[in-house]
Scaffold this motif. Structure first.
Motif, PDB file in Angstrom:
ATOM      1  N   LEU A   1       0.867  -1.174   0.000  1.00  0.00           N
ATOM      2  CA  LEU A   1       0.000   0.000   0.000  1.00  0.00           C
ATOM      3  C   LEU A   1       0.905   1.226   0.000  1.00  0.00           C
ATOM      4  CD1 LEU A   1      -2.717  -1.131   2.562  1.00  0.00           C
ATOM      5  CD2 LEU A   1      -2.708  -1.372   0.071  1.00  0.00           C
ATOM      6  N   GLU A   2       0.929   1.876  -1.127  1.00  0.00           N
ATOM      7  CA  GLU A   2       1.829   3.000  -1.347  1.00  0.00           C
ATOM      8  C   GLU A   2       1.100   4.310  -1.058  1.00  0.00           C
ATOM      9  OE1 GLU A   2       5.043   3.518  -4.846  1.00  0.00           O
ATOM     10  OE2 GLU A   2       2.965   3.528  -5.503  1.00  0.00           O
ATOM     11  N   THR A   3       1.822   5.263  -0.491  1.00  0.00           N
ATOM     12  CA  THR A   3       1.243   6.574  -0.222  1.00  0.00           C
ATOM     13  C   THR A   3       2.340   7.628  -0.285  1.00  0.00           C
ATOM     14  OG1 THR A   3      -0.212   7.803   1.280  1.00  0.00           O
ATOM     15  CG2 THR A   3       1.495   6.464   2.303  1.00  0.00           C
ATOM     16  N   THR A   4       1.938   8.871  -0.410  1.00  0.00           N
ATOM     17  CA  THR A   4       2.909   9.964  -0.474  1.00  0.00           C
ATOM     18  C   THR A   4       3.287  10.424   0.933  1.00  0.00           C
ATOM     19  OG1 THR A   4       1.153  11.621  -0.522  1.00  0.00           O
ATOM     20  CG2 THR A   4       1.950  10.806  -2.665  1.00  0.00           C
ATOM     21  N   ILE A   5       4.405  11.106   1.013  1.00  0.00           N
ATOM     22  CA  ILE A   5       4.843  11.688   2.288  1.00  0.00           C
ATOM     23  C   ILE A   5       3.774  12.658   2.803  1.00  0.00           C
ATOM     24  CG2 ILE A   5       6.585  13.144   3.414  1.00  0.00           C
ATOM     25  CD1 ILE A   5       7.741  10.413   2.636  1.00  0.00           C
ATOM     26  N   GLU A   6       3.170  13.423   1.904  1.00  0.00           N
ATOM     27  CA  GLU A   6       2.144  14.393   2.313  1.00  0.00           C
ATOM     28  C   GLU A   6       0.970  13.691   2.993  1.00  0.00           C
ATOM     29  OE1 GLU A   6       3.801  14.543  -0.646  1.00  0.00           O
ATOM     30  OE2 GLU A   6       4.952  16.286   0.025  1.00  0.00           O
ATOM     31  N   LYS A   7       0.521  12.582   2.409  1.00  0.00           N
ATOM     32  CA  LYS A   7      -0.594  11.837   3.015  1.00  0.00           C
ATOM     33  C   LYS A   7      -0.171  11.218   4.341  1.00  0.00           C
ATOM     34  CE  LYS A   7      -4.198  12.373   0.525  1.00  0.00           C
ATOM     35  NZ  LYS A   7      -5.364  13.060   1.048  1.00  0.00           N
ATOM     36  N   GLN A   8       1.054  10.715   4.399  1.00  0.00           N
ATOM     37  CA  GLN A   8       1.546  10.162   5.660  1.00  0.00           C
ATOM     38  C   GLN A   8       1.530  11.229   6.750  1.00  0.00           C
ATOM     39  OE1 GLN A   8       5.262   8.273   3.852  1.00  0.00           O
ATOM     40  NE2 GLN A   8       4.930   7.095   5.711  1.00  0.00           N
ATOM     41  N   LEU A   9       2.007  12.415   6.418  1.00  0.00           N
ATOM     42  CA  LEU A   9       2.020  13.504   7.399  1.00  0.00           C
ATOM     43  C   LEU A   9       0.604  13.828   7.863  1.00  0.00           C
ATOM     44  CD1 LEU A   9       4.703  15.831   5.789  1.00  0.00           C
ATOM     45  CD2 LEU A   9       4.853  14.758   8.057  1.00  0.00           C
ATOM     46  N   ALA A  10      -0.312  13.925   6.924  1.00  0.00           N
ATOM     47  CA  ALA A  10      -1.699  14.251   7.270  1.00  0.00           C
ATOM     48  C   ALA A  10      -2.322  13.167   8.146  1.00  0.00           C
ATOM     49  CB  ALA A  10      -2.524  14.442   5.996  1.00  0.00           C
ATOM     50  N   ARG A  11      -2.032  11.919   7.833  1.00  0.00           N
ATOM     51  CA  ARG A  11      -2.662  10.803   8.550  1.00  0.00           C
ATOM     52  C   ARG A  11      -2.016  10.518   9.906  1.00  0.00           C
ATOM     53  NH1 ARG A  11      -2.867   6.916   3.214  1.00  0.00           N
ATOM     54  NH2 ARG A  11      -4.707   7.840   2.242  1.00  0.00           N
ATOM     55  N   THR A  12      -0.791  10.957  10.112  1.00  0.00           N
ATOM     56  CA  THR A  12      -0.087  10.622  11.360  1.00  0.00           C
ATOM     57  C   THR A  12       0.154  11.823  12.267  1.00  0.00           C
ATOM     58  OG1 THR A  12       2.098  10.889  10.334  1.00  0.00           O
ATOM     59  CG2 THR A  12       1.124   8.670  10.283  1.00  0.00           C
ATOM     60  N   GLN A  13      -0.242  13.015  11.852  1.00  0.00           N
ATOM     61  CA  GLN A  13       0.142  14.225  12.590  1.00  0.00           C
ATOM     62  C   GLN A  13      -0.338  14.262  14.038  1.00  0.00           C
ATOM     63  OE1 GLN A  13      -1.284  17.715  10.616  1.00  0.00           O
ATOM     64  NE2 GLN A  13      -3.412  17.040  10.584  1.00  0.00           N
ATOM     65  N   ARG A  14      -1.463  13.656  14.341  1.00  0.00           N
ATOM     66  CA  ARG A  14      -1.976  13.688  15.717  1.00  0.00           C
ATOM     67  C   ARG A  14      -1.758  12.371  16.461  1.00  0.00           C
ATOM     68  NH1 ARG A  14      -5.801  16.224  12.669  1.00  0.00           N
ATOM     69  NH2 ARG A  14      -6.045  18.437  13.049  1.00  0.00           N
ATOM     70  N   ASP A  15      -1.125  11.429  15.799  1.00  0.00           N
ATOM     71  CA  ASP A  15      -0.949  10.093  16.367  1.00  0.00           C
ATOM     72  C   ASP A  15       0.323  10.043  17.210  1.00  0.00           C
ATOM     73  OD1 ASP A  15      -0.758   7.408  16.937  1.00  0.00           O
ATOM     74  OD2 ASP A  15      -1.182   6.749  14.891  1.00  0.00           O
ATOM     75  N   LYS A  16       0.151   9.901  18.497  1.00  0.00           N
ATOM     76  CA  LYS A  16       1.299   9.856  19.415  1.00  0.00           C
ATOM     77  C   LYS A  16       1.778   8.427  19.655  1.00  0.00           C
ATOM     78  CE  LYS A  16       1.174  14.257  19.925  1.00  0.00           C
ATOM     79  NZ  LYS A  16       1.894  14.962  18.883  1.00  0.00           N
ATOM     80  N   ARG A  17       1.197   7.465  18.952  1.00  0.00           N
ATOM     81  CA  ARG A  17       1.558   6.059  19.151  1.00  0.00           C
ATOM     82  C   ARG A  17       2.564   5.566  18.106  1.00  0.00           C
ATOM     83  NH1 ARG A  17      -1.582   2.421  21.919  1.00  0.00           N
ATOM     84  NH2 ARG A  17      -1.364   1.000  20.171  1.00  0.00           N
ATOM     85  N   ARG A  18       3.281   6.461  17.502  1.00  0.00           N
ATOM     86  CA  ARG A  18       4.268   6.084  16.480  1.00  0.00           C
ATOM     87  C   ARG A  18       5.651   6.514  16.967  1.00  0.00           C
ATOM     88  NH1 ARG A  18       1.419   4.398  11.889  1.00  0.00           N
ATOM     89  NH2 ARG A  18      -0.742   5.093  11.892  1.00  0.00           N
ATOM     90  N   PRO A  19       6.357   5.590  17.608  1.00  0.00           N
ATOM     91  CA  PRO A  19       7.636   5.946  18.243  1.00  0.00           C
ATOM     92  C   PRO A  19       8.656   6.586  17.305  1.00  0.00           C
ATOM     93  CG  PRO A  19       6.977   3.735  18.874  1.00  0.00           C
ATOM     94  CD  PRO A  19       6.007   4.190  17.832  1.00  0.00           C
ATOM     95  N   LEU A  20       8.690   6.175  16.058  1.00  0.00           N
ATOM     96  CA  LEU A  20       9.692   6.730  15.147  1.00  0.00           C
ATOM     97  C   LEU A  20       9.429   8.200  14.822  1.00  0.00           C
ATOM     98  CD1 LEU A  20      10.233   3.732  12.696  1.00  0.00           C
ATOM     99  CD2 LEU A  20      11.682   4.460  14.600  1.00  0.00           C
ATOM    100  N   LEU A  21       8.209   8.666  15.094  1.00  0.00           N
ATOM    101  CA  LEU A  21       7.894  10.081  14.863  1.00  0.00           C
ATOM    102  C   LEU A  21       7.994  10.915  16.141  1.00  0.00           C
ATOM    103  CD1 LEU A  21       4.869   9.914  12.388  1.00  0.00           C
ATOM    104  CD2 LEU A  21       7.291  10.297  11.881  1.00  0.00           C
TER     105      LEU A  21
END
Length: 172
Positions: free
Chosen positions: A103-123
């Motif tokens: 499942l491929e996505t752009t960096i822009e979509k990743q940023l939009a989808r993960t911006q409020r997610d605090k459960r992603r340690p690498l971010l």
């Protein structure tokens, strides 16, 4: 009765693997697993804690074991973690034991989808999220492509539409 093939969803964080996986499993009457949730269930701790205590290396060891165990089952849809493909053993098991959909996505979509997610340690670092995602894409995209049987772009499509596309592609 014919043996059901497994479907393994790979791709970067924010590509929609878990959401699409749930729709896909429901549509195909298959059991759904999320490798991150299974790691949390088995360890009794959330992913952030595992990263804090064991580091990324410890997490990847757990991830490899969980994916190895789950991929031995038949008739499942498995959403893997974004970095699961870093392990050659995991890539080999996914390829041998089912259909792998990137499942491929752009960096822009990743940023939009993960911006409020605090459960992603690498971010959760000092490094700006865009730089982290760009670095991870550079490290991982070729590995996703190497192991994928099919590649689907998830930007600007609902999870249900993507699940339908996967069903058509794999002929199930």
């Amino acid at each position: 009765m014919a043996e059901k093939r497994n479907i393994f969803l790979i791709g970067p964080m924010g590509a929609g693997k878990s959401t699409i996986g749930r729709h896909l499993a429901e549509q195909l009457h298959m059991e759904f697993f999320d490798s991150d949730h299974e790691i949390e269930r088995r360890s009794g701790a959330d992913i952030g804690w595992v990263f804090d205590v064991e580091g990324e290396e410890g997490f990847r060891i757990r991830e490899e074991k969980v994916i190895g165990d789950l991929s031995e089952q038949q008739g499942i849809v498995l959403a893997t973690g974004g970095g699961a493909i870093k392990s050659r053993e995991t890539r080999n098991k996914l390829s041998a034991r089912g259909i792998v959909v990137y499942l491929e996505t752009t960096i822009e979509k990743q940023l939009a989808r993960t911006q409020r997610d605090k459960r992603r340690p690498l971010l959760q670092t000092e490094e700006p999220p865009r730089e982290v995602l760009e670095r991870l894409a550079q490290e991982r995209n070729a590995l996703y492509e190497e192991v994928a049987d099919f590649v689907i772009q998830t930007d600007d499509q609902s999870a249900k539409v993507v699940a339908n596309q996967i069903v058509k592609l794999i002929g199930m």
